[in-house]
Write a protein that holds these residues in place. Structure first.
Motif, PDB file in Angstrom:
ATOM      1  N   PRO A  48       0.604  -1.256  -0.049  1.00 49.24           N
ATOM      2  CA  PRO A  48       0.152   0.012   0.304  1.00 49.24           C
ATOM      3  C   PRO A  48       0.847   1.199  -0.004  1.00 49.24           C
ATOM      4  CG  PRO A  48      -0.227  -0.971   2.320  1.00 49.24           C
ATOM      5  CD  PRO A  48       0.608  -2.129   1.056  1.00 49.24           C
ATOM      6  N   GLU A  49       1.991   1.496   0.664  1.00 53.38           N
ATOM      7  CA  GLU A  49       2.690   2.601   0.660  1.00 53.38           C
ATOM      8  C   GLU A  49       3.461   2.870  -0.618  1.00 53.38           C
ATOM      9  OE1 GLU A  49       2.706   4.777   3.228  1.00 53.38           O
ATOM     10  OE2 GLU A  49       1.133   3.178   3.962  1.00 53.38           O
ATOM     11  N   GLN A  50       3.974   1.844  -1.289  1.00 53.37           N
ATOM     12  CA  GLN A  50       4.386   1.842  -2.762  1.00 53.37           C
ATOM     13  C   GLN A  50       3.307   2.510  -3.736  1.00 53.37           C
ATOM     14  OE1 GLN A  50       6.801  -1.107  -4.118  1.00 53.37           O
ATOM     15  NE2 GLN A  50       6.414  -0.630  -6.346  1.00 53.37           N
ATOM     16  N   PHE A  55       0.366   6.779  -6.688  1.00 48.53           N
ATOM     17  CA  PHE A  55      -0.706   7.595  -6.800  1.00 48.53           C
ATOM     18  C   PHE A  55      -0.238   9.300  -6.882  1.00 48.53           C
ATOM     19  CE2 PHE A  55      -4.529   9.766  -5.880  1.00 48.53           C
ATOM     20  CZ  PHE A  55      -5.331   9.358  -6.557  1.00 48.53           C
ATOM     21  N   ARG A  56       0.351   9.504  -5.861  1.00 56.40           N
ATOM     22  CA  ARG A  56       0.732  11.038  -5.829  1.00 56.40           C
ATOM     23  C   ARG A  56       1.573  11.257  -7.167  1.00 56.40           C
ATOM     24  NH1 ARG A  56       2.792   9.332  -0.564  1.00 56.40           N
ATOM     25  NH2 ARG A  56       0.975   9.592   1.141  1.00 56.40           N
ATOM     26  N   ALA A  57       2.414  10.523  -7.651  1.00 58.53           N
ATOM     27  CA  ALA A  57       3.098  10.947  -8.716  1.00 58.53           C
ATOM     28  C   ALA A  57       2.269  11.120 -10.035  1.00 58.53           C
ATOM     29  CB  ALA A  57       4.153   9.729  -8.934  1.00 58.53           C
ATOM     30  N   TYR A 111      -9.709   8.722 -11.589  1.00 62.58           N
ATOM     31  CA  TYR A 111      -8.960   7.624 -11.087  1.00 62.58           C
ATOM     32  C   TYR A 111      -9.808   6.573 -10.671  1.00 62.58           C
ATOM     33  CZ  TYR A 111      -5.291  11.292 -11.425  1.00 62.58           C
ATOM     34  OH  TYR A 111      -4.286  11.950 -11.898  1.00 62.58           O
ATOM     35  N   VAL A 112      -9.598   5.526 -10.932  1.00 64.88           N
ATOM     36  CA  VAL A 112     -10.420   4.267 -10.197  1.00 64.88           C
ATOM     37  C   VAL A 112      -9.245   3.221  -9.631  1.00 64.88           C
ATOM     38  CG1 VAL A 112     -11.824   2.367 -10.548  1.00 64.88           C
ATOM     39  CG2 VAL A 112     -12.641   4.617 -11.271  1.00 64.88           C
ATOM     40  N   VAL A 113      -9.508   2.825  -8.628  1.00 62.79           N
ATOM     41  CA  VAL A 113      -8.443   1.859  -8.122  1.00 62.79           C
ATOM     42  C   VAL A 113      -9.490   0.450  -7.713  1.00 62.79           C
ATOM     43  CG1 VAL A 113      -6.751   1.350  -6.006  1.00 62.79           C
ATOM     44  CG2 VAL A 113      -6.911   3.693  -7.031  1.00 62.79           C
ATOM     45  N   LEU A 151      -7.474   7.318  -0.475  1.00 65.38           N
ATOM     46  CA  LEU A 151      -7.946   7.943  -1.694  1.00 65.38           C
ATOM     47  C   LEU A 151      -9.329   9.135  -1.342  1.00 65.38           C
ATOM     48  CD1 LEU A 151      -8.346   5.139  -3.932  1.00 65.38           C
ATOM     49  CD2 LEU A 151      -7.016   6.791  -4.182  1.00 65.38           C
ATOM     50  N   ALA A 152      -9.832   9.145  -0.062  1.00 65.37           N
ATOM     51  CA  ALA A 152     -10.961   9.982   0.322  1.00 65.37           C
ATOM     52  C   ALA A 152     -10.815  11.392   0.000  1.00 65.37           C
ATOM     53  CB  ALA A 152     -11.345   9.734   1.783  1.00 65.37           C
ATOM     54  N   PRO A 153      -9.499  11.891   0.271  1.00 63.60           N
ATOM     55  CA  PRO A 153      -9.524  13.534   0.014  1.00 63.60           C
ATOM     56  C   PRO A 153      -9.344  13.825  -1.317  1.00 63.60           C
ATOM     57  CG  PRO A 153      -7.854  12.909   2.012  1.00 63.60           C
ATOM     58  CD  PRO A 153      -8.202  11.578   1.223  1.00 63.60           C
ATOM     59  N   TYR A 154      -9.081  12.965  -2.184  1.00 64.50           N
ATOM     60  CA  TYR A 154      -8.635  13.056  -3.759  1.00 64.50           C
ATOM     61  C   TYR A 154      -9.698  13.207  -4.411  1.00 64.50           C
ATOM     62  CZ  TYR A 154      -3.931  12.420  -2.651  1.00 64.50           C
ATOM     63  OH  TYR A 154      -2.602  12.603  -1.922  1.00 64.50           O
ATOM     64  N   GLN A 155     -10.237  14.369  -4.969  1.00 63.78           N
ATOM     65  CA  GLN A 155     -11.246  14.889  -6.230  1.00 63.78           C
ATOM     66  C   GLN A 155     -10.832  13.966  -7.190  1.00 63.78           C
ATOM     67  OE1 GLN A 155     -11.396  18.633  -7.531  1.00 63.78           O
ATOM     68  NE2 GLN A 155     -13.284  18.695  -8.129  1.00 63.78           N
ATOM     69  N   GLY A 156     -12.148  13.299  -7.731  1.00 63.26           N
ATOM     70  CA  GLY A 156     -12.024  12.503  -8.848  1.00 63.26           C
ATOM     71  C   GLY A 156     -11.335  11.082  -8.851  1.00 63.26           C
ATOM     72  N   ALA A 157     -11.152  10.476  -7.467  1.00 67.48           N
ATOM     73  CA  ALA A 157     -10.844   9.216  -7.354  1.00 67.48           C
ATOM     74  C   ALA A 157     -11.738   8.536  -6.462  1.00 67.48           C
ATOM     75  CB  ALA A 157      -9.299   9.399  -6.560  1.00 67.48           C
TER      76      ALA A 157
END
Length: 327
Positions: free
Chosen positions: A37-39, A44-46, A54-56, A74-80
């Motif tokens: 998960p950390e990788q 994702f940040r990159a 974005y869908v995971v 992912l919760a704070p990221y718009q469009g993910a």
């Protein structure tokens, strides 16, 4: 209410999040995750930029903790958002199913994207989102996918589609029972990774003509390396096919799989950053963490990877010898 948080590197340093306002192609990303998960968060940040979609998908076999942790991330990221988790078995049609479900959801949540890109949680970009969007903006409608005639270029793989395989929860069952291929269709092969047009995604997900391909490939072996190639070559619902997936992957022998992607290390940093590819795979922070540090530095606004991606388009006849592999 969601927002676009500043991207924070794994070492705590902040760097700017790019916006799609620097007009290029809007991108829809599907990321397949089953560990590390950390990788995944570093990946994702990159690749994150407001305006993209974005869908995971998290392999359900990985357990609820991984899914819950990524959902919270992912919760704070718009469009993910997270796709409902299902088992994703190597060699099985479940990987194609995850791709199709991801495409379908991306078509629903964002009407603006031009290209779909699939990644694994162990991939990493070699260019900034600005450079990638600009490149795809210059190549709207093109299909960046490796495609080769399976019988002509990889005859040793024909049993994958010529014999019935059954996907079990923990393995693939190969029956050895022969069956004819789809009537009037030639099988094609490549690999799982692609950058394809919205037009093709709409066809693959929603056109009734695609249904017989889905039904047939459900009982093939390593369906994710042939389903989309065969479907694309059997319809006109796509743009020009380049034969190039824009990935840096070093395939090495690996027993029955034939080939697998070698894990990159710091020894590969110079070659990767000089590559014309947009993405590379694969990486493993338990093997070498510094290579991702180097790539993150290069993706920073003053880094090497901010330079424009080179326009390169290989026609399908030129790329046939490079298509198809495993892993």
């Amino acid at each position: 209410m969601t927002y676009a948080p500043p991207a924070r590197r794994h070492d705590g340093r902040l760097h700017a999040v790019e916006s799609t306002s620097a007009r290029g192609s809007v991108i829809a990303y599907l990321v397949l995750v089953h560990r590390y998960p950390e990788q995944f968060k570093r990946l994702f940040r990159a690749i994150y930029a407001p305006g993209n979609a974005y869908v995971v998908h998290v392999d359900a076999r990985s357990g609820p903790d991984l899914e819950q942790g990524i959902r919270a991330f992912l919760a704070p990221y718009q469009g993910a958002e997270l796709l409902p988790s299902r088992p994703a078995q190597w060699g099985g049609y479940s990987l194609v199913d995850a791709e199709l479900r991801g495409m379908t959801r991306l078509l629903e949540i964002n009407a603006d994207w031009d290209h779909f890109i699939n990644l694994s949680g162990q991939d990493f970009p070699l260019r900034s989102q600005t450079a990638i969007r600009a490149f795809l903006g210059r190549n709207r409608g093109r299909e960046f996918i490796r495609v080769a005639d399976q019988a002509l270029t990889r005859p040793e793989t024909m049993a994958r589609v010529g014999q019935i395989s059954i996907e079990h929860p923990d393995r693939m069952g190969r029956t050895g029972q022969d069956r004819p291929f789809l009537d009037g269709v030639r099988p094609y092969i490549g690999n799982q990774w692609m950058i394809v047009s919205r037009r093709f995604c709409q066809f693959a997900c929603h056109d009734a003509r695609a249904e017989r391909f889905k039904a047939f490939y459900r009982n093939t072996f390593i369906a994710d390396e042939g389903f989309f190639q065969t479907l694309m070559m059997s319809t006109d619902e796509h743009g020009p096919i380049t034969g190039d997936d824009l990935r840096a992957i070093d395939w090495v022998p690996d027993g029955d799989i034939k080939l697998r992607p070698r894990t990159y290390t710091m020894d590969d940093a110079t070659a990767l950053l000089a590559s014309e590819a947009l993405f590379a795979r694969k990486f493993d922070t338990e093997v070498d963490d510094e290579i991702l540090d180097r790539l993150e530095d290069a993706l920073a606004p003053s880094g090497l990877a901010a330079r424009p991606a080179t326009t390169r388009v290989m026609m399908r006849s030129q790329a046939a010898s490079n298509a198809g592999a495993g892993g």
